[in-house]
Design a protein around this motif. Structure first.
Motif, PDB file in Angstrom:
ATOM      1  N   GLU A 111      24.996  72.937  36.934  1.00  0.00           N
ATOM      2  CA  GLU A 111      26.032  71.920  37.112  1.00  0.00           C
ATOM      3  C   GLU A 111      25.790  71.094  38.370  1.00  0.00           C
ATOM      4  O   GLU A 111      25.980  69.880  38.380  1.00  0.00           O
ATOM      5  CB  GLU A 111      27.424  72.570  37.150  1.00  0.00           C
ATOM      6  N   TYR A 112      25.396  71.752  39.451  1.00  0.00           N
ATOM      7  CA  TYR A 112      25.095  71.030  40.684  1.00  0.00           C
ATOM      8  C   TYR A 112      23.930  70.071  40.450  1.00  0.00           C
ATOM      9  O   TYR A 112      23.979  68.904  40.854  1.00  0.00           O
ATOM     10  CB  TYR A 112      24.749  72.006  41.814  1.00  0.00           C
ATOM     11  N   ALA A 113      22.869  70.564  39.803  1.00  0.00           N
ATOM     12  CA  ALA A 113      21.693  69.728  39.542  1.00  0.00           C
ATOM     13  C   ALA A 113      22.079  68.525  38.682  1.00  0.00           C
ATOM     14  O   ALA A 113      21.637  67.398  38.939  1.00  0.00           O
ATOM     15  CB  ALA A 113      20.604  70.555  38.849  1.00  0.00           C
ATOM     16  N   ARG A 114      22.920  68.743  37.675  1.00  0.00           N
ATOM     17  CA  ARG A 114      23.370  67.647  36.807  1.00  0.00           C
ATOM     18  C   ARG A 114      24.170  66.628  37.623  1.00  0.00           C
ATOM     19  O   ARG A 114      23.969  65.422  37.489  1.00  0.00           O
ATOM     20  CB  ARG A 114      24.206  68.197  35.655  1.00  0.00           C
ATOM     21  N   GLY A 115      25.076  67.098  38.466  1.00  0.00           N
ATOM     22  CA  GLY A 115      25.872  66.202  39.300  1.00  0.00           C
ATOM     23  C   GLY A 115      25.007  65.415  40.267  1.00  0.00           C
ATOM     24  O   GLY A 115      25.234  64.222  40.490  1.00  0.00           O
ATOM     25  N   TYR A 116      24.009  66.069  40.844  1.00  0.00           N
ATOM     26  CA  TYR A 116      23.104  65.394  41.765  1.00  0.00           C
ATOM     27  C   TYR A 116      22.330  64.303  41.040  1.00  0.00           C
ATOM     28  O   TYR A 116      22.215  63.168  41.528  1.00  0.00           O
ATOM     29  CB  TYR A 116      22.141  66.415  42.387  1.00  0.00           C
ATOM     30  N   ALA A 117      21.811  64.627  39.852  1.00  0.00           N
ATOM     31  CA  ALA A 117      21.067  63.655  39.061  1.00  0.00           C
ATOM     32  C   ALA A 117      21.958  62.477  38.665  1.00  0.00           C
ATOM     33  O   ALA A 117      21.531  61.317  38.702  1.00  0.00           O
ATOM     34  CB  ALA A 117      20.456  64.307  37.830  1.00  0.00           C
ATOM     35  N   ASP A 118      23.183  62.763  38.293  1.00  0.00           N
ATOM     36  CA  ASP A 118      24.132  61.693  37.936  1.00  0.00           C
ATOM     37  C   ASP A 118      24.411  60.788  39.137  1.00  0.00           C
ATOM     38  O   ASP A 118      24.495  59.562  38.998  1.00  0.00           O
ATOM     39  CB  ASP A 118      25.446  62.270  37.408  1.00  0.00           C
ATOM     40  N   ALA A 119      24.565  61.382  40.321  1.00  0.00           N
ATOM     41  CA  ALA A 119      24.832  60.592  41.529  1.00  0.00           C
ATOM     42  C   ALA A 119      23.632  59.698  41.857  1.00  0.00           C
ATOM     43  O   ALA A 119      23.817  58.519  42.209  1.00  0.00           O
ATOM     44  CB  ALA A 119      25.151  61.514  42.703  1.00  0.00           C
ATOM     45  N   VAL A 120      22.430  60.242  41.740  1.00  0.00           N
ATOM     46  CA  VAL A 120      21.227  59.423  41.989  1.00  0.00           C
ATOM     47  C   VAL A 120      21.159  58.287  40.980  1.00  0.00           C
ATOM     48  O   VAL A 120      20.867  57.155  41.334  1.00  0.00           O
ATOM     49  CB  VAL A 120      19.956  60.304  41.946  1.00  0.00           C
ATOM     50  N   ASP A 121      21.451  58.592  39.723  1.00  0.00           N
ATOM     51  CA  ASP A 121      21.448  57.561  38.677  1.00  0.00           C
ATOM     52  C   ASP A 121      22.460  56.468  38.975  1.00  0.00           C
ATOM     53  O   ASP A 121      22.174  55.276  38.819  1.00  0.00           O
ATOM     54  CB  ASP A 121      21.725  58.201  37.309  1.00  0.00           C
ATOM     55  N   ASP A 122      23.652  56.864  39.425  1.00  0.00           N
ATOM     56  CA  ASP A 122      24.696  55.874  39.774  1.00  0.00           C
ATOM     57  C   ASP A 122      24.244  54.985  40.931  1.00  0.00           C
ATOM     58  O   ASP A 122      24.508  53.784  40.942  1.00  0.00           O
ATOM     59  CB  ASP A 122      26.003  56.571  40.128  1.00  0.00           C
ATOM     60  N   MET A 123      23.566  55.575  41.912  1.00  0.00           N
ATOM     61  CA  MET A 123      23.092  54.796  43.061  1.00  0.00           C
ATOM     62  C   MET A 123      22.036  53.788  42.634  1.00  0.00           C
ATOM     63  O   MET A 123      21.991  52.677  43.135  1.00  0.00           O
ATOM     64  CB  MET A 123      22.535  55.731  44.133  1.00  0.00           C
ATOM     65  N   VAL A 124      21.172  54.193  41.716  1.00  0.00           N
ATOM     66  CA  VAL A 124      20.103  53.305  41.245  1.00  0.00           C
ATOM     67  C   VAL A 124      20.702  52.129  40.486  1.00  0.00           C
ATOM     68  O   VAL A 124      20.218  51.001  40.595  1.00  0.00           O
ATOM     69  CB  VAL A 124      19.094  54.085  40.363  1.00  0.00           C
ATOM     70  N   GLU A 125      21.751  52.383  39.718  1.00  0.00           N
ATOM     71  CA  GLU A 125      22.400  51.321  38.935  1.00  0.00           C
ATOM     72  C   GLU A 125      23.079  50.287  39.815  1.00  0.00           C
ATOM     73  O   GLU A 125      23.210  49.137  39.424  1.00  0.00           O
ATOM     74  CB  GLU A 125      23.411  51.916  37.964  1.00  0.00           C
ATOM     75  N   GLU A 126      23.526  50.691  41.003  1.00  0.00           N
ATOM     76  CA  GLU A 126      24.230  49.759  41.897  1.00  0.00           C
ATOM     77  C   GLU A 126      23.242  48.954  42.611  1.00  0.00           C
ATOM     78  O   GLU A 126      22.755  48.338  43.156  1.00  0.00           O
ATOM     79  CB  GLU A 126      25.125  50.522  42.879  1.00  0.00           C
TER      80      GLU A 126
END
Length: 126
Positions: A111-126
């Motif tokens: 779950e932590y790894a998934r959340g971290y990956a999602d946060a990185v993905d969100d940063m890339v999109e911005e």
């Protein structure tokens, strides 16, 4: 009372890991369903992303809470990948043992790894 043979420590245990060994025709697992196979393939793809993102941060793998023994199991990236591929190929999980003296600071939950990956993905999109 004297026994000629060793006593079976799993006698009567419904989670006996040797159940079905006497019956080569018996298969407690059966074949994976299409959705189970798809889930495993998705897990393997996610695992690759997590390793790329987290290895540079010193994370060596994932920790999984084992439902059978109620202990955390620490898997490095390659071992977890191998276990998932084995399950995908054979339909059977590998026998597992807890890692020897792992440093919990070097492992994160799925779950932590998934959340971290999602946060990185969100940063890339911005």
């Amino acid at each position: 009372m004297q026994h000629d043979e060793p006593i079976d420590p799993f006698h009567g245990d419904p989670t006996d890991p040797t159940a079905g060994l006497d019956d080569p025709e018996g298969d407690a697992y059966g074949e994976l369903s299409t959705s189970e196979r798809a889930d495993l393939l998705a897990d393997l793809a996610e695992l690759e992303v997590y390793q790329v993102l987290l290895s540079p941060k010193g994370i060596r793998g994932l920790v999984v809470d084992c439902e059978d023994c109620r202990e955390p199991h620490y898997f490095d990236w390659d071992l977890l990948r191998g276990n998932l591929r084995h399950l995908l190929d054979s339909g059977r999980p590998r026998v597992h043992e807890p890692a020897y003296d792992p440093d919990p600071d070097h492992y994160v939950t799925w779950e932590y790894a998934r959340g971290y990956a999602d946060a990185v993905d969100d940063m890339v999109e911005e």
